[in-house]
Design an enzyme around this catalytic site. Structure first.
Site, PDB file in Angstrom:
ATOM      1  N   GLU A  34      -4.702   4.692  -4.696  1.00 52.02           N
ATOM      2  CA  GLU A  34      -3.388   5.308  -4.836  1.00 52.02           C
ATOM      3  C   GLU A  34      -2.268   4.280  -4.719  1.00 52.02           C
ATOM      4  OE1 GLU A  34      -5.925   6.219  -2.795  1.00 52.02           O
ATOM      5  OE2 GLU A  34      -5.551   8.223  -2.005  1.00 52.02           O
ATOM      6  N   CYS A  39      -5.140   9.626   2.219  1.00 50.31           N
ATOM      7  CA  CYS A  39      -5.045   9.365   3.654  1.00 50.31           C
ATOM      8  C   CYS A  39      -3.566   9.341   4.045  1.00 50.31           C
ATOM      9  CB  CYS A  39      -5.709   8.028   3.982  1.00 50.31           C
ATOM     10  SG  CYS A  39      -4.812   6.596   3.319  1.00 50.31           S
ATOM     11  N   HIS A  49      -5.861   0.578  -1.451  1.00 47.48           N
ATOM     12  CA  HIS A  49      -6.397   1.878  -1.829  1.00 47.48           C
ATOM     13  C   HIS A  49      -6.008   2.148  -3.281  1.00 47.48           C
ATOM     14  CE1 HIS A  49      -6.820   3.783   2.437  1.00 47.48           C
ATOM     15  NE2 HIS A  49      -7.094   2.482   2.446  1.00 47.48           N
ATOM     16  N   CYS A  59      -1.549   6.685   2.017  1.00 47.83           N
ATOM     17  CA  CYS A  59      -1.354   7.022   0.607  1.00 47.83           C
ATOM     18  C   CYS A  59      -0.484   8.269   0.448  1.00 47.83           C
ATOM     19  CB  CYS A  59      -2.706   7.192  -0.069  1.00 47.83           C
ATOM     20  SG  CYS A  59      -3.637   5.640  -0.081  1.00 47.83           S
TER      21      CYS A  59
END
Length: 156
Positions: free
Chosen positions: A59, A88, A57, A91
């Site tokens: 992040e 999410c 991801h 993260c």
């Protein structure tokens, strides 16, 4: 990387990164990590499809890169994570564990958001660190990117 950047400028850069993710077939999400002085420590776009890695991801990639240059190892004290979509659980948890001071995001994620929409990992009192959260920065631009991407994915 240059500095100092304000949050709006960092979000503009995160949006550029998000747009780039579409080029390799990833969901358009971008992230920028700012140091306490406002300089950019790291940035990334989603690369799950590109890397075949479920943890890639934006992040997580940006936090990993920031840890390499921050100077306090994995502790990203004093930093701000700027991301186009509400983090999410993974993260948000990474932000807490990295000791990020502030999380700034664009669009809410009512299906998987963990900074207040569905869950609130970043403000969970049971955890030993709670970043400040600023939501809705350039939210419509972030949401529009996502809507356009998923419309194309569905062939609409």
């Amino acid at each position: 990387m240059t500095g100092p950047w304000d949050v709006d400028a960092a979000m503009a850069r995160a949006l550029e990164l998000a747009e780039a993710a579409v080029e390799w077939g990833d969901t358009p999400i971008g992230a920028v990590v700012l140091a306490a002085d406002g300089s950019v420590l790291a940035e990334a776009a989603n690369e799950r499809e590109r890397r075949g890695d479920p943890t890639a991801h934006a992040e997580v990639l940006a936090l990993r890169a920031a840890a390499q240059v921050h100077g306090d190892g994995w502790r990203l004290t004093g930093t701000t994570l700027v991301v186009t979509l509400e983090p999410c659980t993974m993260c948000a948890g990474a932000s807490v564990l990295a000791r990020v001071e502030r999380v700034v995001y664009g669009a809410d994620d009512p299906k998987a958001g963990a900074a207040g929409s569905l869950w609130d990992v970043v403000r969970d009192r049971r955890l030993n660190h709670r970043p400040q959260v600023t939501a809705g920065v350039r939210a419509e631009e972030s949401a529009a990117l996502l809507r356009a991407f998923f419309r194309r994915q569905r062939g609409l």
